[in-house]
Each structure stands twice: as structure tokens, then as C-alpha cells.
Write a protein that holds these residues in place. Sequence first.
Motif, PDB file in Angstrom:
ATOM      1  N   PRO A  38     -95.291   6.278 -83.628  1.00  0.00           N
ATOM      2  CA  PRO A  38     -96.028   5.422 -82.564  1.00  0.00           C
ATOM      3  C   PRO A  38     -97.356   6.293 -82.184  1.00  0.00           C
ATOM      4  CG  PRO A  38     -93.749   6.155 -81.931  1.00  0.00           C
ATOM      5  CD  PRO A  38     -93.952   6.374 -83.337  1.00  0.00           C
ATOM      6  N   HIS A  39     -97.044   7.559 -82.046  1.00  0.00           N
ATOM      7  CA  HIS A  39     -98.092   8.288 -81.474  1.00  0.00           C
ATOM      8  C   HIS A  39     -98.127   9.741 -82.066  1.00  0.00           C
ATOM      9  CE1 HIS A  39    -100.104  10.585 -77.868  1.00  0.00           C
ATOM     10  NE2 HIS A  39    -100.389   9.483 -77.883  1.00  0.00           N
ATOM     11  N   SER A  40     -99.459  10.418 -81.844  1.00  0.00           N
ATOM     12  CA  SER A  40     -99.744  11.602 -82.543  1.00  0.00           C
ATOM     13  C   SER A  40     -98.640  12.868 -81.855  1.00  0.00           C
ATOM     14  CB  SER A  40    -100.906  12.086 -82.442  1.00  0.00           C
ATOM     15  OG  SER A  40    -101.615  12.296 -80.846  1.00  0.00           O
ATOM     16  N   ARG A  41     -98.115  12.588 -80.652  1.00  0.00           N
ATOM     17  CA  ARG A  41     -97.313  13.132 -80.172  1.00  0.00           C
ATOM     18  C   ARG A  41     -96.111  12.399 -79.445  1.00  0.00           C
ATOM     19  NH1 ARG A  41    -100.324  18.261 -76.818  1.00  0.00           N
ATOM     20  NH2 ARG A  41    -101.580  18.922 -78.488  1.00  0.00           N
ATOM     21  N   PRO A  42     -95.402  11.796 -80.493  1.00  0.00           N
ATOM     22  CA  PRO A  42     -94.340  11.003 -79.964  1.00  0.00           C
ATOM     23  C   PRO A  42     -93.282  11.340 -79.073  1.00  0.00           C
ATOM     24  CG  PRO A  42     -93.943  11.655 -82.105  1.00  0.00           C
ATOM     25  CD  PRO A  42     -95.295  12.356 -81.805  1.00  0.00           C
ATOM     26  N   ALA A  43     -92.872  10.418 -78.281  1.00  0.00           N
ATOM     27  CA  ALA A  43     -91.753  10.753 -77.375  1.00  0.00           C
ATOM     28  C   ALA A  43     -90.423  10.362 -78.120  1.00  0.00           C
ATOM     29  CB  ALA A  43     -91.862  10.063 -75.948  1.00  0.00           C
ATOM     30  N   LEU A  44     -89.354  11.159 -78.044  1.00  0.00           N
ATOM     31  CA  LEU A  44     -88.200  11.038 -78.749  1.00  0.00           C
ATOM     32  C   LEU A  44     -87.277  10.581 -77.589  1.00  0.00           C
ATOM     33  CD1 LEU A  44     -88.156  14.329 -81.135  1.00  0.00           C
ATOM     34  CD2 LEU A  44     -89.390  12.066 -81.447  1.00  0.00           C
ATOM     35  N   LEU A  45     -86.296  10.105 -78.160  1.00  0.00           N
ATOM     36  CA  LEU A  45     -84.993   9.496 -77.461  1.00  0.00           C
ATOM     37  C   LEU A  45     -84.283  10.611 -76.982  1.00  0.00           C
ATOM     38  CD1 LEU A  45     -84.341   6.073 -79.158  1.00  0.00           C
ATOM     39  CD2 LEU A  45     -85.654   6.536 -77.237  1.00  0.00           C
ATOM     40  N   PRO A  46     -83.749  10.953 -75.826  1.00  0.00           N
ATOM     41  CA  PRO A  46     -83.035  12.108 -75.695  1.00  0.00           C
ATOM     42  C   PRO A  46     -81.750  12.093 -76.184  1.00  0.00           C
ATOM     43  CG  PRO A  46     -84.341  11.419 -73.635  1.00  0.00           C
ATOM     44  CD  PRO A  46     -84.610  10.383 -74.728  1.00  0.00           C
ATOM     45  N   GLU A  47     -81.037  10.793 -75.911  1.00  0.00           N
ATOM     46  CA  GLU A  47     -79.826  10.751 -76.625  1.00  0.00           C
ATOM     47  C   GLU A  47     -79.691  10.607 -78.252  1.00  0.00           C
ATOM     48  OE1 GLU A  47     -75.848  10.210 -77.053  1.00  0.00           O
ATOM     49  OE2 GLU A  47     -76.979  10.292 -75.152  1.00  0.00           O
ATOM     50  N   GLY A  48     -80.851  10.206 -78.702  1.00  0.00           N
ATOM     51  CA  GLY A  48     -81.030  10.439 -80.240  1.00  0.00           C
ATOM     52  C   GLY A  48     -81.229  11.920 -80.608  1.00  0.00           C
ATOM     53  N   VAL A  49     -81.781  12.872 -79.828  1.00  0.00           N
ATOM     54  CA  VAL A  49     -82.035  14.111 -80.201  1.00  0.00           C
ATOM     55  C   VAL A  49     -80.480  15.078 -79.969  1.00  0.00           C
ATOM     56  CG1 VAL A  49     -82.702  16.394 -79.482  1.00  0.00           C
ATOM     57  CG2 VAL A  49     -84.194  14.475 -79.557  1.00  0.00           C
ATOM     58  N   ARG A  50     -79.707  14.357 -79.038  1.00  0.00           N
ATOM     59  CA  ARG A  50     -78.241  14.832 -78.571  1.00  0.00           C
ATOM     60  C   ARG A  50     -77.317  14.508 -79.867  1.00  0.00           C
ATOM     61  NH1 ARG A  50     -79.499  13.918 -73.268  1.00  0.00           N
ATOM     62  NH2 ARG A  50     -78.470  11.671 -73.470  1.00  0.00           N
ATOM     63  N   GLN A  51     -77.539  13.096 -80.428  1.00  0.00           N
ATOM     64  CA  GLN A  51     -76.729  12.808 -81.628  1.00  0.00           C
ATOM     65  C   GLN A  51     -77.053  13.623 -82.789  1.00  0.00           C
ATOM     66  OE1 GLN A  51     -77.152   8.549 -82.243  1.00  0.00           O
ATOM     67  NE2 GLN A  51     -76.206   8.681 -84.275  1.00  0.00           N
ATOM     68  N   LEU A  53     -95.855  16.502 -87.432  1.00  0.00           N
ATOM     69  CA  LEU A  53     -95.443  15.219 -87.185  1.00  0.00           C
ATOM     70  C   LEU A  53     -95.400  15.096 -85.551  1.00  0.00           C
ATOM     71  CD1 LEU A  53     -93.374  14.459 -90.233  1.00  0.00           C
ATOM     72  CD2 LEU A  53     -95.898  13.544 -90.068  1.00  0.00           C
ATOM     73  N   LEU A  54     -94.812  16.034 -85.102  1.00  0.00           N
ATOM     74  CA  LEU A  54     -94.506  15.739 -83.648  1.00  0.00           C
ATOM     75  C   LEU A  54     -95.657  16.327 -82.699  1.00  0.00           C
ATOM     76  CD1 LEU A  54     -90.744  16.881 -83.311  1.00  0.00           C
ATOM     77  CD2 LEU A  54     -91.806  14.519 -83.313  1.00  0.00           C
ATOM     78  N   GLY A  55     -96.668  16.794 -83.311  1.00  0.00           N
ATOM     79  CA  GLY A  55     -97.901  17.151 -82.587  1.00  0.00           C
ATOM     80  C   GLY A  55     -98.043  18.453 -82.155  1.00  0.00           C
ATOM     81  N   HIS A  56     -97.435  19.387 -82.343  1.00  0.00           N
ATOM     82  CA  HIS A  56     -97.428  20.899 -81.981  1.00  0.00           C
ATOM     83  C   HIS A  56     -98.911  21.236 -82.040  1.00  0.00           C
ATOM     84  CE1 HIS A  56     -96.816  25.040 -80.895  1.00  0.00           C
ATOM     85  NE2 HIS A  56     -95.737  24.758 -80.558  1.00  0.00           N
ATOM     86  N   PRO A  57     -99.551  22.061 -80.980  1.00  0.00           N
ATOM     87  CA  PRO A  57    -100.887  22.364 -81.113  1.00  0.00           C
ATOM     88  C   PRO A  57    -101.177  23.361 -82.198  1.00  0.00           C
ATOM     89  CG  PRO A  57     -99.955  23.109 -78.917  1.00  0.00           C
ATOM     90  CD  PRO A  57     -98.913  22.192 -79.525  1.00  0.00           C
ATOM     91  N   ALA A  58    -100.188  24.249 -82.359  1.00  0.00           N
ATOM     92  CA  ALA A  58    -100.408  25.120 -83.312  1.00  0.00           C
ATOM     93  C   ALA A  58     -99.747  25.067 -84.861  1.00  0.00           C
ATOM     94  CB  ALA A  58     -99.864  26.438 -82.928  1.00  0.00           C
ATOM     95  N   ALA A  59     -99.412  23.680 -84.841  1.00  0.00           N
ATOM     96  CA  ALA A  59     -98.750  23.344 -86.085  1.00  0.00           C
ATOM     97  C   ALA A  59     -99.417  23.834 -87.326  1.00  0.00           C
ATOM     98  CB  ALA A  59     -98.308  21.976 -86.196  1.00  0.00           C
ATOM     99  N   GLU A  60    -100.708  23.573 -87.359  1.00  0.00           N
ATOM    100  CA  GLU A  60    -101.248  23.794 -88.620  1.00  0.00           C
ATOM    101  C   GLU A  60    -101.513  25.264 -88.964  1.00  0.00           C
ATOM    102  OE1 GLU A  60    -106.185  22.885 -90.452  1.00  0.00           O
ATOM    103  OE2 GLU A  60    -105.347  22.054 -88.497  1.00  0.00           O
ATOM    104  N   ARG A  61    -101.777  26.053 -88.057  1.00  0.00           N
ATOM    105  CA  ARG A  61    -101.575  27.427 -88.303  1.00  0.00           C
ATOM    106  C   ARG A  61    -100.302  28.179 -88.626  1.00  0.00           C
ATOM    107  NH1 ARG A  61    -100.393  32.036 -84.909  1.00  0.00           N
ATOM    108  NH2 ARG A  61     -99.886  30.670 -83.169  1.00  0.00           N
ATOM    109  N   PHE A  62     -99.176  27.612 -88.035  1.00  0.00           N
ATOM    110  CA  PHE A  62     -98.084  27.905 -88.473  1.00  0.00           C
ATOM    111  C   PHE A  62     -97.737  27.655 -89.940  1.00  0.00           C
ATOM    112  CE2 PHE A  62     -93.369  27.016 -88.821  1.00  0.00           C
ATOM    113  CZ  PHE A  62     -92.864  28.300 -88.432  1.00  0.00           C
ATOM    114  N   ALA A  63     -98.069  26.208 -90.083  1.00  0.00           N
ATOM    115  CA  ALA A  63     -97.861  25.718 -91.654  1.00  0.00           C
ATOM    116  C   ALA A  63     -98.551  26.538 -92.761  1.00  0.00           C
ATOM    117  CB  ALA A  63     -98.114  24.183 -91.712  1.00  0.00           C
TER     118      ALA A  63
END
Length: 325
Positions: A149-162, A236-246
Motif C-alpha cells: 500500500p505504500h513505499s514504506r508500508p506500516a506492518l501490523l505489530p501482531e503480525g510481526v510477532r506472529q 520493499l519496506l523502503g529502507h533508505p539505504a536498501a539499494e546500496r546494500f542490495a
Amino acid sequence: MRTIDELTNSPRGRAAQAGVPLIPLPRESAQATVRTAPPARAATAVPASASTGVAEMLRGPIRSARVLMSLPAAVYLSVSTERGNDVVGVLTSDAARLPLGCVLFRPSNGRPLVALPTGAPAEVGGGRIIVGDLAVSAAAWWDPRPRLPHSRPALLPEGVRQLRNALYGEGVPHSAFTLPGLPTGPGGPLAALRGAVRRADLDAALRTAARLIGLGPGLTPAGDDVMAGTMAGLVLLGHPAAERFAAGVYSLAAGRTTELSRALLRHAAAGRVSGEYAAVLQGLVGERPLTPAIAGLLATGSTSGRAMALGLCTAIDLVDRTTRR
């Protein structure tokens, strides 16, 4: 079971039943495919749902290829291109939906793929893949880069815990996590990766990648899968240095790992992932059921699914810590 003729006559309906999003082939490209198609050969025509990640190879000129590996659920081909060798896979419907694959509309128990020796000749281009007695063509297309839904999408906290509980085990310390073929203990690469995440130090994580790439058995070593999951997650989660790292991780893979694994790392650097990985991300943003998606990812391969999930958790933590800082 429907016949091949019935499947061929209804590609749009078939793709909808398989849950594959249709991507129309532009008219110009379709005409080009017809013009560059090779002369008819004595091969069985088989329709498939092709990843847009391999569209350039499929639509381009006919190129020679060779079999990297032949399995009941997949045949992987090394293709000679102007930029060097690339990889494309012909996969059955019950195989992992890799971003470099053309997925047949039949499962492996129907034996649509005939075993071929490593190095056997094949052809890719002109709108199809010719391997053995099969001529595989794209009846539909799917995009291996999940739409979020967004270039830096918000993840559901409960989903991350799961996701974390399913990966590590509820109440189990992350330091106890192991993968076959990867050294354990405080001096191991996974411990170094955890330390880099705690400090939100992407350069330290990149140094850890130098220890992980090529580490582990199989066509896609577990260390590579961890890095692929991390790279794709950062992108996909929009980290500012993602391209350099990849870019850094992908450059490390040259000469260190298998041809198939390096190709998957290249797709991960562009945010192109397996259908199972994409399903988990879409579940984490609330767009599809998360529990079956996690189960599907963790069941992929002997170690690949768990390693990719570890990479995704690593990316989530790095994005979260970077954002908070």
C-alpha cells in the motif's frame, strides 16, 4: 482434471482460478513474439504463467541454453545473454513460485517435466522455452514484486510477532536459531548479523554478508537465502539505504555461490521475490490471511523458507531501528 486443450483455450480463466494476477502482454510485444518465433519443432506445446522478471528473455531473440538441474517439480536453465549467463526455471504448479520461473498449470505428480541430464541443450526466446520435448509459452503473466500500500508500508505489530514466533519458537531466544550448514555460536555469522541489527549498522550487516554468501549446501545455500530475504525486505519496506546494500551483496556473490542462487539474489535486489515470500509481506500489511502465508513460506524447501523468513525479520528490524533513529 481439465485437459491441456481446455486450459489452452481459456488462459484468462485458468489464471484467475490459480490466483495469478494477469498482466496483459502489450500488442507490440505480442506481435514481436510472433515475428521472432522459431520454426515449428516436434515439441509438445505447454502453456504457463510466466514471471515478468524473465519477460525480457522470453520475448527477446532465441538464445542457446543448457540445463542446470532437472527435478520432478522444476527444470532450471542457464541462458547465454549479452550480460553473461542468466537463469530461468520451468516450474510445476506445486513448486515454489520463484521470480525467475514459468509456472505450468499442472502439478509434479502428473510428471509434466521429463528428467534431463545436466548440460542438456535448450532454447529460450522468441516467445517460448524449448527444453526436452516441451515448448513452454506464456499464456499469462504475474509480477514477482508484491504491490504494497505504500513505499514504506506500516506492518501490523501482531503480525510481526506472529512471524517471529513461528520462525524462532514462542519464548525461544533468537540466539538459539540455527540453519543447517551455518556455523552457530557467538562467533558465527548469524550472531554477527544479530549484532549488526541491534546497532542498526547496515555496513556491519554487509560485512556479515561476505561470510554468509555461498555458505550452506544445495543450489541455493542457506546463507544466500538469508541475504536474499534481507535484501528484498529492505527494498520493499523502503529502507533508505536498501539499494546500496542490495548492490553490495549482489557484487559479493560473483564467484562465491551457485549460478541459480546468484540469479535469485539479482531478483531480490530489485524486490522480486517468491510467491510465498510475497504472501507473508501482504499478510503483514493486512491484505491477506497471514497464518497460511507464514506456513507456506516456512515449508519451502529444506532450509530456503526458514532462511528467507529470517532475512525478512532482519529487514523488518533494520527498517524499524533506522526509522526510530
